[in-house]
Motif scaffolding. Sequence first.
Motif, PDB file in Angstrom:
ATOM      1  N   TYR A 228       0.855  -1.194   0.000  1.00 11.84           N
ATOM      2  CA  TYR A 228       0.000   0.000   0.000  1.00 11.84           C
ATOM      3  C   TYR A 228       0.886   1.238   0.000  1.00 11.84           C
ATOM      4  O   TYR A 228       1.855   1.308   0.760  1.00 11.84           O
ATOM      5  N   ARG A 229       0.600   2.181  -0.858  1.00 11.31           N
ATOM      6  CA  ARG A 229       1.313   3.462  -0.843  1.00 11.31           C
ATOM      7  C   ARG A 229       0.283   4.583  -0.870  1.00 11.31           C
ATOM      8  O   ARG A 229      -0.717   4.494  -1.568  1.00 11.31           O
ATOM      9  N   LEU A 313      -0.610  11.507 -10.270  1.00  8.89           N
ATOM     10  CA  LEU A 313      -0.209  11.034  -8.940  1.00  8.89           C
ATOM     11  C   LEU A 313      -0.590   9.561  -8.766  1.00  8.89           C
ATOM     12  O   LEU A 313       0.236   8.724  -8.356  1.00  8.89           O
ATOM     13  N   ASN A 316       1.581   7.383 -11.103  1.00 10.25           N
ATOM     14  CA  ASN A 316       2.940   7.153 -10.595  1.00 10.25           C
ATOM     15  C   ASN A 316       2.945   6.173  -9.436  1.00 10.25           C
ATOM     16  O   ASN A 316       3.812   5.304  -9.344  1.00 10.25           O
ATOM     17  N   LEU A 317       1.985   6.354  -8.529  1.00 10.99           N
ATOM     18  CA  LEU A 317       1.930   5.472  -7.367  1.00 10.99           C
ATOM     19  C   LEU A 317       1.699   4.028  -7.805  1.00 10.99           C
ATOM     20  O   LEU A 317       2.367   3.107  -7.334  1.00 10.99           O
ATOM     21  N   ARG A 320       4.663   2.539  -9.606  1.00  8.61           N
ATOM     22  CA  ARG A 320       5.747   2.296  -8.655  1.00  8.61           C
ATOM     23  C   ARG A 320       5.479   1.032  -7.820  1.00  8.61           C
ATOM     24  O   ARG A 320       6.348   0.169  -7.681  1.00  8.61           O
TER      25      ARG A 320
END
Lengths: 328, 725, 183
Positions: A228-229, A313, A316-317, A320
Motif C-alpha cells: 500500500y502506498r 499522482l 505514478n503510485l 511504482r
Amino acid sequence: MKPYAYVRARSVEEATAAHAARPGARYLAGGTNLVDLMKHGVETPETLVDVSRLPLDGIEELPDGALRIGATVRNSDLAAHPLVRDRHPVLSQALLAGASGQLRNIATTGGNLLQRTRCPYFQDTAKPCNKREPGTGCGARDGIHRDHAVLGHSPHCIATNPSDMAVALAALDATVHLYGPGGERTVPVTDFHRLPGDHPERDTVLEPGELITAVMLPARTAGLPSAYRKARDRASYAFALASVAAVLDVDDAGAVRHVGLAFGGLAHRPWRARLAETALLGAPPTEHAIAHAVDAELGLAQPLRDNAFKVPLARNLACRVLSELARR
Amino acid sequence: MPGTATSAASRTATSAATRTRVPAAPARALGAAAERLEGLDKVTGAARYATELAHTPPDCAYAWPVPATVASGRVTAVDTAAALALPGTLAVLTPDTAPRLGEPDDPNLAVLQHHTVPHRGWYVALAVAETLPDARAAAAAVHVTYAAEPHDVTLTPDHPGAYEPQEANGGHPARRERGDAAAAFAAAPVHVDATYRIPPLHNHPMEPHAAYARWDGDHLTVYDSSQGAGPVHAVLARLFGLRRDQVTVVSQHVGGGFGSKGTPRPHVVLAAMAARHTGRPVKLALPRGHLAAVVGHRAPTLHRVRLGAERDGTLTSVSHEVTTHTSRIREFVEQAAVPARVMYASPHSLTTHRAVPLDVPTPSWMRAPGEAPGMYALESAMDELAGALGLDPVELRVRNDPATDPDSGLPFSSRHLVECLREGARLFGWADRDPRPAVRREGTLLTGTGVAAATYPVLLSPSTATVTALHDGGYAVAVNATDIGTGARTVLAQIAADALGVALDSVRIDIGSTRLPRAPLAGGSSGTASWGWAVHAACTRLTERLARHAGPLPVEGLTASADTTEEAGRTPPFARHAFGAHFAEVQVDTVTGEVRVRRLLGVYAAGRILNPRTARSQFIGGMTMGLGMALTEHSTMDPAFGDFAEHDLASYHVPSHADVPSAPDIDAYWVEEEDPHLNPMGSKGIGEIGIVGTPAAIGNAVHHATGIRFRELPLTPDRVLPALA
Amino acid sequence: MSASHAAPAQAPTRSRVTLQVNGSPRTLTVDHRATLLDVLREDLGLTGAKKGCDHGQCGACTVLVDGRRANSCLLLAVAQDGTEIITVEGLAAGGELHPVQQAFLDRDAYQCGYCTPGQLCSAVGLFAEAAAGHPSYVTDPTRPSGQGPVELTAEEIRERMSGNLCRCGAYPNIVAAVEDVTR
C-alpha cells in the motif's frame, strides 16, 4: 445534538432488533466518525445502539485459509495481527497509513468501512450537499475540490471515500458479512460501496438496520506479494490525496497470475482497477506493460478544475507499487 | 567590507561607551538554561487554562455562538423559539436582545450590537445553556434569516478596489522610495522580476480561544485565553461601561496564540455578555471550526519583487510591491514589503503596499506579520538572483550587507547577519554544496539545499513591575506579563535574580492577572524586553533601597516599583533588528511530488540569549511553523460561499511529528551579540524570527533539488508533481 | 443496560455510569451526548486532558482507556461504563513522575503546554504498543510478526506520535524525551 437514547446490545440479534424498534436509531461502534458527524449536526440519531461490545472482536483463520475479521476488531489490532501482517501486508500497511495511533485504537473494522466522506460541504450543514440533503446541490463541484473525485463521480456528487483500509480490502477481494432484518448476506467489498450516481446519499448497499458482522479475506490472496502506498499533504495523520493497494502474483514463467489493484482518494468508493488488471493478466509485468495497464484505467478519469494532479499522482503510485511487487 | 566579524566587533566596541548600565551583581541566572518554572504543572496536568476550573461552580452555564451563514448582508430575524424550547437552554442572545455595549476601537468586538453581517462566520447569536451539549444543541436550533447581499472575497492583483493605505501594520508607511528604482532596474545588467503568492494562513493555537466570565455585583472577573490580560481589561471596561477597578482579567496559562490572541477577540466579550444577561458564571470555548473566521488570519499576499544587480552581485535596485486583502470593517495591511527596507544595501528602492477590502474576516497578526511572507518573497528572489549571477547565495547576501540601515540611514545597534550566514554555512556543510540544480538523485528522490536570511525588528512597550523583599529571604516579582509558551515566567525570574544578585530559586514570580502591575501583551517579540526592563528596574531600585535599609524588614516586606514609560518612549539613534540565517535540506519524491525536510538549521544574532533552553525551543518552534508555511499550510477562500474551506485541523495541515526532523537534523544556534542599545538585559526578541527565513530556505532547497522555481506556497503534491512532469 | 425490543415512549437520555478514573471509581449520571473528555473536564474537574479540536484531529485529549491511548473527545462517556481511564493527572504514581514526564521536563519538550498531556499519554500508550511488537507505517513491512518489541527509532517515534499536534513546534524535544525513556 439533540438528546438521544442509548442502548448497549449484547448480541447481534439484540442489536438489530433494538435498531428496528427505534426510528432514527444508529449503530455506534468506535464512534470516531459518527460522534464527529453528530457534533457537526450531520448525524442526528434518536437512539444509539452500541455494538462496540458485541462478541465480534475476533480474528479467526478458517479451515480453507480464509481470514474472518470481526466487525468490532479495532483497526490497530487488525494492523498488528500476525496473520494479517504476514499474509496480507497491504491491509496492515493501509490501516497504519490511516488516522493516528489513538484513533486506530478506537476505530473498528465495520466502522472504518462505513466512514463518510470528509468533503467540507458535506460536513457543513449550512451549505448545499446532495449527499447530506438530497436535492440541495453540490457545493464542491464549482467550489473547493482539490481533494475530490476524478473517477466515477456524478453531476450530483464528487465526494471521495476517505478510507485507507477499504482500498486494501478491495484489492484483496474481501467480502463483507451483513446481518439485518432480512437475515444474513455477503457482499463483495467492491460492491459494498456505491458510486454516487443519482443517489449520493447512499454510500453503500447496506439496507436500513443491517449491521456489518465481519469482513472475510479469501485464501486465494493470502500470502501474495502486496503493498500500500499513500500520498498526502503532510507526512502522517492526513487523508490520502491518492493511494494505491496492490496484490501481484507472478508465475514461474514470469507472467501475471493474479493481480488486484485498487485506488483510494480518487472516487466515491475504493476504485478497483479492473481494466488495468485485465491488461496485466497473463503477461510479464514489465514497466511498459504496467504503465500501459494503469493508463488504460486512468483513461476513465474525468478530473475537475483543480484536481487533475490526482491522475498522474495515482498513475505514478500504481506504476511504482506494481513494479516493486513485480521485482519481488 | 561591511558585516565581517572584525567590523561587527568594532561596531560593538565603539558603541559600548553608551552602555546604559552594568548589572549590579555578577550575572548568574541570565544565560543559564533554567527549566521552566511551571514545568511540573504542565507535565502533570495541574496547569489550568482559561476555562479550566478545579471546581466549576454548580450554577456555571455554557455559551455557544451562532455564526452567520451568508458572507454579506443583514440579519432580518432571529427565531429563538426552537432553541429556547430545548431542555437546558437559559437564553439566546441576538442583535435585538443582547446587552448594549460601548463603542469598541475594534469593530470586530461589536458583537450582537447591530444587524450587519460583514463576513461569513460573523456571530449573529449566542446560545447559553446548562451544559455543553445543551449549549451546542441550542445554538444549532437558532434559526437566522438574512437579507443577503452579493459578496466579493477574491483577491486579485488588479482588483479595482485596491488602494494604497497610509500605513501598513505596525505603523510602517505603506510606501517608501529611495532613488529611482524603476530606472535603476532597467539599467541593471542582471535582473530578477518575479511574482510570489502566499495563501491565507491560520494561527490555530492548540488551545482554542476561550473565556470564563463571572459577575459579582458590578465587578466582572474574566479568565481569558489571551496574550495580554491588560488589553482585554481595558476593552471590557470600555464596552461594559465599568471603571478599571471593576474588572479583573486573568490569563494564567495560555495554550499558544501566535498573534491570534494579541488583542481581545469576540469570545471574551460574548462570555461577559452572557454572564451579565443570565446572572450566572459562563464558560465559552470556541469550537475549532469557528476559529478560521473569527480570530484572525494571515492575509494572503501577492508579491512582485524586482531586483537589479551589477554582474558582481551588487544590488542597484530593490523593489517589493505587495497586494493583500483586508476586511470591510477594519483595515489591517500585512506589512510584507517592510523587511525589504532593511535587508540589503541598494541605492534605489521602492516598497509599497496595496490593500483590497473584501467581504472577508479581518486579518490579524500571525507570527512575524510582514516579515514571514515578505521574506519568503525577497529571499526567494535573492536566490533567483544568485542563480542568474552564478554566485553562491550566501556570498550574494554577504556582498549586499549594508553598513547602515538603507531605509533610515541610521547605524545598526548591531547587525550580525553575515556572521549568521557564515556560521550557518559552516555548521550545515555548505562549502561542499554543488550549486547545480536537479543533479542529486537517490532512487526516486531528488535532494537539494537552500539558504535564506531572516530579520525581525526590536520592539518595546512601556511596562511596570514591582518586587518585594520578603521576610523569608525570598523576593516576589509581580508583573502582568503573559506566558503563552515562551518561558516568560522563567526568564523574568532570571532577570530578577540577577538584578537582585540572588539565587533564582529565591525569586517568586506572579504574572497573568490585571491585579498585578500593568504590562503590555505578549507580542511582537517584545515581551521579555518590555516586562524584563521593568522587572530589572524594580529589582535594581529594591537593591538600592535594601542597601540603605537598616534593621529588620517591615512586616509587609520592602517593595520597589518601576515604570519604563520614559525609557520605552525614547527613540534611540539606531536601527535595531535581530537577524538570522536559515539552511534547509529537502527531498522531493518524483513519484508523488511530496516534499519533506531532512535538515533544518537556524543561526541567529538576537542580542544576548537570556535562557538558551527556552530560546532554542522558541527558535525551533518558529522554524517548524515556517516549515508548515512552506510545505503544508494553506487556507482557501471559497468564492461561492465566502468562507475558508479549511475550518478544522484535518484540512488545515499544521506540521505533524513526522514532518519535522529530529535532533541533530534540526537545530538552532546563535552568535554572541553584545548590543548595549537595547535594554538592560541586552536582548532582542526571539519569538518570531525563527519562522521568517524558513519558508524561503525550503523553497530554495526545492529549487536546488528539482531545478524548478515554485513561486507559490505551500509546496504540496498538487503543485509540485505537475511541475516535475 | 440492555436493549428492549419495544422502544419506550420516553427513552432516557441520561445514564448512570461508573468509570475507574486514575484508580478511583467515579459514578455519575451522564448526558448521552457527553464525551468522556467533557465529563473529565467539566464534571470531574480533571482538566489535564485538553480540548484542542473536539473532532479527533489534534490528539490533545488523548487519555488511556483500558491501557490504550484514545481520543477522549470522540468517546461517548456513556459507552465507557466500566472502563479504566488514566489521564495525565494519573500518570505519576505515588508522587513519582512517570519517566516520560521527567524526560519532558529535562528536554523542554513543551512550550504552551496545551498539547502536553496528550503527548504524554500518547507516549505512554506507544511504549506499550511497541513493546507488544505492533508495527507502524514506517516499520519495515518485510519484518515478520512475532519478532518481539519494535525498536523505537526517532523515525518510529515521529510516526507513532503524529496523532498529537503541537503548534509551538516542540516536536524535536518531544521525540528526544521519548527516546530518553526508551534508552
